[in-house]
Design a protein around this motif. Sequence first.
Motif, PDB file in Angstrom:
ATOM      1  N   LEU A 176       0.874  -1.190   0.000  1.00 31.95           N
ATOM      2  CA  LEU A 176       0.000   0.000   0.000  1.00 31.95           C
ATOM      3  C   LEU A 176       0.901   1.227   0.000  1.00 31.95           C
ATOM      4  N   ASP A 177       0.718   2.122  -0.994  1.00 32.93           N
ATOM      5  CA  ASP A 177       1.498   3.359  -1.076  1.00 32.93           C
ATOM      6  C   ASP A 177       0.560   4.535  -0.762  1.00 32.93           C
ATOM      7  N   ILE A 178       0.771   5.150   0.390  1.00 34.03           N
ATOM      8  CA  ILE A 178      -0.134   6.214   0.855  1.00 34.03           C
ATOM      9  C   ILE A 178       0.380   7.576   0.374  1.00 34.03           C
ATOM     10  N   GLY A 179      -0.473   8.324  -0.330  1.00 31.08           N
ATOM     11  CA  GLY A 179      -0.035   9.602  -0.900  1.00 31.08           C
ATOM     12  C   GLY A 179       0.868   9.305  -2.087  1.00 31.08           C
ATOM     13  N   CYS A 180       0.397   8.415  -2.970  1.00 36.36           N
ATOM     14  CA  CYS A 180       1.230   7.883  -4.067  1.00 36.36           C
ATOM     15  C   CYS A 180       1.528   8.912  -5.138  1.00 36.36           C
ATOM     16  N   GLY A 181       0.780  10.027  -5.141  1.00 36.00           N
ATOM     17  CA  GLY A 181       1.045  11.079  -6.113  1.00 36.00           C
ATOM     18  C   GLY A 181       0.978  10.584  -7.542  1.00 36.00           C
ATOM     19  N   MET A 182       2.033  10.873  -8.309  1.00 37.90           N
ATOM     20  CA  MET A 182       2.042  10.558  -9.740  1.00 37.90           C
ATOM     21  C   MET A 182       2.440   9.121 -10.040  1.00 37.90           C
ATOM     22  N   GLY A 183       2.629   8.327  -8.993  1.00 32.91           N
ATOM     23  CA  GLY A 183       2.785   6.892  -9.180  1.00 32.91           C
ATOM     24  C   GLY A 183       4.182   6.384  -9.500  1.00 32.91           C
ATOM     25  N   PHE A 198      -2.458  11.576 -13.573  1.00 38.60           N
ATOM     26  CA  PHE A 198      -1.103  11.444 -14.122  1.00 38.60           C
ATOM     27  C   PHE A 198      -0.587  10.017 -13.888  1.00 38.60           C
ATOM     28  N   ALA A 199      -0.828   9.516 -12.664  1.00 38.61           N
ATOM     29  CA  ALA A 199      -0.352   8.162 -12.319  1.00 38.61           C
ATOM     30  C   ALA A 199      -0.978   7.127 -13.251  1.00 38.61           C
ATOM     31  N   GLU A 200      -2.278   7.237 -13.464  1.00 39.38           N
ATOM     32  CA  GLU A 200      -2.982   6.284 -14.345  1.00 39.38           C
ATOM     33  C   GLU A 200      -2.400   6.332 -15.747  1.00 39.38           C
ATOM     34  N   GLU A 201      -2.105   7.560 -16.210  1.00 37.30           N
ATOM     35  CA  GLU A 201      -1.654   7.710 -17.594  1.00 37.30           C
ATOM     36  C   GLU A 201      -0.195   7.264 -17.783  1.00 37.30           C
ATOM     37  N   HIS A 202       0.653   7.574 -16.800  1.00 40.68           N
ATOM     38  CA  HIS A 202       2.095   7.355 -17.009  1.00 40.68           C
ATOM     39  C   HIS A 202       2.696   6.214 -16.200  1.00 40.68           C
ATOM     40  N   ASN A 203       2.048   5.817 -15.128  1.00 39.56           N
ATOM     41  CA  ASN A 203       2.672   4.814 -14.258  1.00 39.56           C
ATOM     42  C   ASN A 203       1.705   3.696 -13.891  1.00 39.56           C
ATOM     43  N   SER A 204       1.024   3.181 -14.894  1.00 44.53           N
ATOM     44  CA  SER A 204       0.103   2.090 -14.588  1.00 44.53           C
ATOM     45  C   SER A 204       0.768   0.747 -14.903  1.00 44.53           C
ATOM     46  N   ALA A 205       0.238  -0.288 -14.344  1.00 44.82           N
ATOM     47  CA  ALA A 205       0.679  -1.670 -14.610  1.00 44.82           C
ATOM     48  C   ALA A 205      -0.468  -2.567 -14.180  1.00 44.82           C
ATOM     49  N   GLU A 206      -0.409  -3.800 -14.648  1.00 40.31           N
ATOM     50  CA  GLU A 206      -1.519  -4.735 -14.363  1.00 40.31           C
ATOM     51  C   GLU A 206      -1.781  -4.917 -12.877  1.00 40.31           C
ATOM     52  N   ASN A 207      -0.689  -4.928 -12.104  1.00 40.60           N
ATOM     53  CA  ASN A 207      -0.851  -5.200 -10.672  1.00 40.60           C
ATOM     54  C   ASN A 207      -0.868  -3.933  -9.811  1.00 40.60           C
ATOM     55  N   ILE A 208      -1.100  -2.764 -10.440  1.00 39.51           N
ATOM     56  CA  ILE A 208      -1.228  -1.515  -9.667  1.00 39.51           C
ATOM     57  C   ILE A 208      -2.671  -1.024  -9.744  1.00 39.51           C
ATOM     58  N   THR A 209      -3.225  -0.662  -8.591  1.00 37.95           N
ATOM     59  CA  THR A 209      -4.540  -0.023  -8.563  1.00 37.95           C
ATOM     60  C   THR A 209      -4.372   1.343  -7.912  1.00 37.95           C
ATOM     61  N   TYR A 210      -4.913   2.361  -8.565  1.00 45.04           N
ATOM     62  CA  TYR A 210      -4.910   3.692  -7.951  1.00 45.04           C
ATOM     63  C   TYR A 210      -6.323   4.000  -7.472  1.00 45.04           C
ATOM     64  N   ARG A 211      -6.397   4.573  -6.292  1.00 44.46           N
ATOM     65  CA  ARG A 211      -7.715   4.842  -5.725  1.00 44.46           C
ATOM     66  C   ARG A 211      -7.698   6.205  -5.047  1.00 44.46           C
ATOM     67  N   ARG A 212      -8.770   6.976  -5.274  1.00 45.57           N
ATOM     68  CA  ARG A 212      -8.838   8.285  -4.624  1.00 45.57           C
ATOM     69  C   ARG A 212      -9.346   8.108  -3.195  1.00 45.57           C
ATOM     70  N   LEU A 213      -8.432   8.305  -2.258  1.00 44.06           N
ATOM     71  CA  LEU A 213      -8.775   8.122  -0.850  1.00 44.06           C
ATOM     72  C   LEU A 213      -7.803   8.953  -0.020  1.00 44.06           C
ATOM     73  N   ALA A 214      -8.332   9.643   0.957  1.00 46.39           N
ATOM     74  CA  ALA A 214      -7.467  10.433   1.841  1.00 46.39           C
ATOM     75  C   ALA A 214      -6.913   9.539   2.935  1.00 46.39           C
ATOM     76  N   VAL A 262       3.478  -4.675   3.171  1.00 44.50           N
ATOM     77  CA  VAL A 262       4.293  -3.457   3.254  1.00 44.50           C
ATOM     78  C   VAL A 262       3.385  -2.250   3.046  1.00 44.50           C
ATOM     79  N   VAL A 263       3.441  -1.318   3.984  1.00 39.30           N
ATOM     80  CA  VAL A 263       2.791  -0.023   3.794  1.00 39.30           C
ATOM     81  C   VAL A 263       3.917   0.993   3.663  1.00 39.30           C
ATOM     82  N   THR A 264       3.814   1.839   2.648  1.00 44.29           N
ATOM     83  CA  THR A 264       4.873   2.810   2.422  1.00 44.29           C
ATOM     84  C   THR A 264       4.273   4.176   2.112  1.00 44.29           C
ATOM     85  N   SER A 265       5.086   5.200   2.280  1.00 47.36           N
ATOM     86  CA  SER A 265       4.644   6.539   1.927  1.00 47.36           C
ATOM     87  C   SER A 265       5.869   7.402   1.715  1.00 47.36           C
TER      88      SER A 265
END
Length: 249
Positions: A48-55, A81-97, A110-113
């Motif tokens: 889990l990447d918290i505050g992943c920004g542009m991915g 930006f993350a969806e467009e430039h840094n996507s992969a099959e095993n990555i999910t981006y989600r809008r969540l604070a 692993v939780v990272t930020s």
Amino acid sequence: MSRQNIYDNDVFFQNFKSLREDEINFNDVIETPIILHMMPELTGKKVLDIGCGMGQHAKQYAGMGAASVLGIDISEKMLAFAEEHNSAENITYRRLAFEELEKIEDSFDVVTSSLAFDYVQDFAGLMKKIYGLLADGGRLVYSMSHPIATAYDGTYDRYTRTESGERLYANLRNYGEEGLRKIRWVVEGYELYHRKVSTLINDMIAAGFVIEECQESKLPPETIRQYPGKFGGVMHQPDFIFFRCRKQA
Ligand SMILES: C[S@@+](CC[C@H](N)C(=O)[O-])C[C@H]1O[C@@H](n2cnc3c(N)ncnc32)[C@H](O)[C@@H]1O
């Protein structure tokens, strides 16, 4: 609870994007090598990447063999930006604070930020929530602005300089006064939270974590000499602090 979403401000976003995309930037030159060095083995792990920004980091973790990476962020622009430039099959981006972590119904190895926890008002509460999201023996690895840097409140010069502009030493005031800082960074009223190193450590311990490693940002002297305008402050004060801690099995 105050929840700033400054990265969706057009001016701020464009400025951040051009800094992040600059070939020689603080993230890639200083932050990334240290956090990658502190990461545990990621092969087959749920991250889990918290505050992943542009991915950029999510993409790196997927490339390092993670089974899955969930990147969460409050900013629509950063996630687009993350969806467009840094996507992969095993990555999910989600809008969540990060104030809404309880909405995640999953657990992680692993939780990272990276550089996002500056914006957390309730750091002690965040540490407890992350502890709850980790599998036994799981790791939290994160970076944030160093408390020596977040102490700055905008009322004085960060550095005392020679007449020609060379940084002589860093200035520090009101380190012991924790809480909200509103400063000018690209835009007026940029908000972050200052807390002491001891508060970070005690909040991690109170959540149950075993602290395994702490690092402060640094650079080889040659790099500082090569880019004095950009990295000249690094010899006087650390910009970032890093921790790796473990959930007790
Ligand atoms: C300095 S950027 C770092 C982005 C990325 N981790 C990196 O290293 O490039 C900070 C990120 O934290 C996000 N952020 C700020 N407040 C947040 C909140 N309350 N919840 C989730 N994300 C937040 C911002 O939208 C931004 O993408």
